[in-house]
Design an enzyme around this catalytic site. Structure first.
Site, mmCIF file in Angstrom:
data_model
loop_
_atom_site.group_PDB
_atom_site.id
_atom_site.type_symbol
_atom_site.label_atom_id
_atom_site.label_comp_id
_atom_site.label_asym_id
_atom_site.label_seq_id
_atom_site.Cartn_x
_atom_site.Cartn_y
_atom_site.Cartn_z
ATOM 1 N N ASN A 29 0.840 -1.197 0.000
ATOM 2 C CA ASN A 29 0.000 0.000 0.000
ATOM 3 C C ASN A 29 0.876 1.250 0.000
ATOM 4 O OD1 ASN A 29 -2.312 -1.809 0.707
ATOM 5 N ND2 ASN A 29 -1.235 -1.892 2.662
ATOM 6 N N GLU A 42 8.730 -4.672 -0.718
ATOM 7 C CA GLU A 42 7.566 -3.779 -0.655
ATOM 8 C C GLU A 42 7.939 -2.345 -1.010
ATOM 9 O OE1 GLU A 42 4.819 -5.308 -0.537
ATOM 10 O OE2 GLU A 42 5.789 -7.199 0.014
#
Length: 844
Positions: free
Chosen positions: A257, A290
């Site tokens: 995210n 990530e």
């Protein structure tokens, strides 16, 4: 099969204003979402799932709409096309599936607490707010959240908080982004923060069940990874902050995210004083993965899910590039060789495997795309091949152009190949399409024919396979000057072998460095030449030799019996990389012997001989000044020695347990699982079992939890196994996110296989209801296929799973796993006697 209708073709959202009022106590959510966008049709569709739509207004007037639960849609009729504003009021609930908006549960000082977080990839944003829930439908988002707030609690989102008004926390408008990257969380959190050289605020957040020092390692890696990527990509980090949040309940490993990366606690937090080097490596690579996505996936996003590899394969390669720069002493590419490369080669050799780039025909198939061995590992190997072909200068130049051309937008694989190809002045797309659009990979046969050295490529299979005349452009990475960079034909004659050998003064080898996705089968003359000089090979090239021989044996192109006599010479190595592959091969031999049989006793003796010298050299305790290889090897060789029932090693493990019984968590993390497992297997009791299970529930240390799981599932006691199986559905003991590890541990235990297999057949519906929306649901089938090896279990597997073949998202996995078990059963039947004879002959 329900084909996917893309809602973006009719409506292009530009901005969302989302207001959510969330109650943890009642699990109720009240929401209002206002969507402004461009309508290309007078009838548009908006995604929703399990939302109770109370009101929908179009430009301030009551709208004409219907809710279609089967299509997860709201069908809206509009009075006009062009710019339109929809205001949708709705209610829904917090989920218990670790998807959408959901609570995580944890304990602090015996008190159960909740941390609410989100998981919207792949198609779960629609469970939180109405939206066009497709990667291409990028928009800006204005988020406001109100919740049953307690003093001192923290609320986080993609962007910084700007104000609190009427109990709502308002966040700054996001940059243009995809719905699946929206994230928020709130609860009683602790944090540690710092800033990068360019001024990006970096923070690590976790519940107060953890010690503050457990956040330190992640904070250091995150800060330096962002700094590395800003330099490598020559593109600034595009947001003001980068929060890393550990969620107590999380189905995946981590999620990228934008600005609020979420992690399973095991992949973010660690005790700096008692954590294995391997755990540090894994945590660092997950964080780097990530954060690579913040550019590659978030700033530029795949246009549709068929190009998922564009996100994941690239981040999987870049995690190693980054960690290698941050921690060069770790030699992190060795981890890539044994984890990513090995997984890709094994999975990709089964006929029916998906290609890296694969079409999506049904909504349920989107989650099934996340095949870690293919989309992540094989795709990363493809990009490692590209990097080796074009070099870092061209790679960076191409990436800079790619980001500049597509930032805040979407791209396809061809866009990447165009940017890299122009930078390298090379037809990268032509080369890569042979790898990405075709499943499988080649075996290159190298043999001397009529005095000439001849190469030939053909598709490699483990088990039966239809070759379909596939051909690849193969970066050969040969060690002779006469070998071309690419093999672009089916066969290639390199000329007189003896002349080549005399000129090059070394054994002939291909795929030097093991950076290309193929294996090599040398004829006996060439193989003997390599083996005569094997100690001169680098660790990676020794690994590659063993790895290829193992795969050739799995594919029945050679016999496992031919490999057995080679293993003792590789057992002399000081390389952890080679040791790991050595025991991968040795452990494969276990399938050829029955538990408690005389053949297994012979195999244990063989393991004893392989492990005796290194186990004696390394011992149970770390020594001052020992190498990283020593640290990584210790648990490998001790595990082998314990399997061998080495009396001295077993006694030392028991002594260590007794000396540390009051504080087992303080045992050195590298040996802790072995010590506890040895105790459970050889000195266990119901009282010890109950105590360890209680310890598992009580600790917040994910590494210690994993050790206890490995130990408890190894119990030889059937009554204790049955007790464990009874806890599979008790989330107070085993969280759903951890269930697969417990299930696999019990299933792999000869005493536990029956109870575990009966459980999953009896409780399949419960499992589907609990984790069925999870992208890892199908991997329960993979786990079973990795263990079953008898005709009886094969028949039972087929009887249970063949009726589920039509289930969207499970079809490919079931089909492949039937082949996996059939292949193993056939291999055991063919090879058992020869392998057992080879083991007996290899013992001194």
């Amino acid at each position: 099969m329900a084909n996917i209708e893309r809602f973006y073709t009719k409506f292009h959202p530009t901005n969302y204003q989302i207001k959510l009022a969330i109650s943890r106590e009642t699990k109720e959510i009240k929401g209002t979402t206002t969507i402004t966008g461009e309508a290309l049709s007078s009838q548009i569709d908006i995604h929703q799932k399990d939302l109770q739509i109370e009101e929908l207004r179009v430009d301030g007037t009551a709208g004409d709409f219907t809710v279609d639960q089967a299509a997860e849609a709201i069908h809206v009729k509009l009075p006009h096309t062009g710019t339109v504003t929809l205001e949708i009021k709705y209610t829904t609930k917090l989920t218990d599936t670790m998807m959408g908006i959901y609570p995580s549960y944890y304990e602090v000082n015996g008190e159960t607490k909740q941390l609410v977080g989100t998981q919207f990839e792949t198609t779960f944003a629609r469970q939180a707010f109405p939206c066009v829930d497709e990667p291409e439908a990028k928009a800006t988002f204005d988020l406001a959240i109100k919740f049953d707030e307690h003093p001192g609690e923290v609320v986080l989102s993609n962007m910084p908080e700007t104000k609190v008004e009427d109990g709502y926390h308002y966040f700054a408008r996001t940059v243009k982004m995809s719905t699946y990257l929206i994230a928020f969380a709130f609860g009683d959190l602790q944090s540690k923060q710092t800033k990068t050289k360019s001024g990006v605020q970096v923070g690590v957040f976790a519940t107060k069940a953890h010690q503050p020092q457990e956040l330190d390692f992640a904070l250091d890696i995150a800060k330096r990874a962002i700094e590395f990527y800003e330099d490598f990509y020559q593109t600034p980090y595009p947001l003001l902050h980068s929060w890393q949040l550990a969620l107590p309940d999380f189905s995946a490993g981590a999620m990228e995210n934008w600005g609020l990366v979420t992690y399973r606690e095991a992949y973010l937090l660690l005790d700096p004083k008692n954590t294995t080097l391997r755990t540090k490596q894994v945590v660092a690579t997950v964080i780097a993965h990530e954060l690579a996505h913040q550019w590659f996936g978030d700033l530029v996003t795949m246009q549709w899910w068929d190009d998922l590899w564009l996100n994941e394969s690239f981040a999987n390669m870049m995690e190693y590039v980054a960690v290698d720069a941050l921690k060069p002493e770790w030699q992190i590419w060795e981890l890539f060789q044994n984890s990513e490369a090995g997984a890709a080669l094994q999975r990709d050799a089964t006929d029916g495997v998906q290609s890296v780039h694969v079409q999506v025909n049904d909504p349920a198939e989107i989650d099934a795309l996340f095949d870690g061995a293919i989309v992540y590992a094989k795709g990363a190997r493809m990009l490692v091949m590209v990097r080796a072909l074009i070099g870092d200068d061209a790679l960076r130049q191409g990436l800079q152009k790619y980001f500049a051309s597509h930032q805040y937008g979407n791209a396809t694989g061809n866009d990447l190949w165009q940017a890299l190809g122009e930078a390298a002045n090379m037809p990268i797309g032509d080369i890569m399409h042979t790898w990405l659009d075709q499943p499988g990979y080649p075996v290159v046969t190298a043999q001397v024919e009529n005095g000439d050295l001849v190469l030939e490529q053909q598709q490699f299979f483990i088990g039966e396979g239809q070759a379909q005349q596939r051909q690849w452009q193969i970066p050969l990475n040969g060690n002779y000057a006469e070998v071309p960079a690419l093999l672009q034909t089916k066969t290639l004659n390199l000329g007189n072998y003896q002349d080549l050998r005399d000129r090059n003064q070394q054994p002939f080898r291909l795929n030097v460095g093991n950076s290309s996705h193929f294996i090599v089968r040398y004829d006996q003359r060439l193989l003997d030449d390599i083996l005569a000089d094997w100690e001169q090979l680098t660790a990676i090239n020794q690994l590659q030799l063993l790895q290829d021989l193992r795969l050739l044996a799995e594919g029945k192109q050679i016999s496992y019996a031919e490999i057995v006599p080679l293993l003792p010479r590789f057992a002399k190595t000081d390389s952890a990389l080679v040791t790991e592959m050595l025991y991968r091969v040795a452990n494969d031999l276990k399938k050829f012997v029955a538990p408690q049989s005389s053949a297994e006793k012979q195999l244990k003796k063989f393991f004893g001989e392989l492990s005796q010298a290194p186990a004696q050299r390394l011992g149970w305790q770390a020594a001052a000044g020992e190498t990283n290889d020593d640290q990584l090897m210790r648990p490998m060789v001790l595990k082998a020695a314990l399997y061998a029932e080495n009396p001295a090693v077993t006694a030392q493990a028991h002594q260590l347990f007794e000396e540390n019984e009051a504080q087992l968590s303080k045992l050195p993390a590298a040996i802790r699982s072995l010590v506890i497992r040895n105790e459970v297997e050889h000195f266990g009791s119901p009282e010890l079992f109950a105590r360890l299970l209680k310890e598992y529930q009580r600790t917040s240390d994910a590494s210690y939890k994993s050790d206890l799981c490995q130990a408890l599932t190894a119990t030889p006691s059937l009554p204790l196994i049955q007790q464990l199986v009874q806890q599979f559905e008790n989330a107070q003991v085993i969280k759903p996110q951890d269930l697969r590890a417990w299930f696999r541990g019990v299933l792999a235990n000869p005493q536990g296989q029956g109870p575990a297999w009966n459980w999953i057949r009896d409780e399949w519906q419960w499992l589907e209801d609990t984790v069925g929306g999870d992208m890892e649901f199908a991997t329960y089938i993979t786990v079973i296929a990795g263990i079953f090896q008898t005709p009886t279990r094969l028949a039972e597997f087929k009887a249970f799973f063949e009726p589920k073949l039509a289930t969207p998202g499970l079809t490919r996995e079931i089909t492949m796993d039937i082949k996996v078990i059939e292949t193993r059963v056939a291999l055991i039947e063919t090879e058992r006697d020869a392998v057992q004879a080879a083991v007996a002959q290899a013992i001194k």
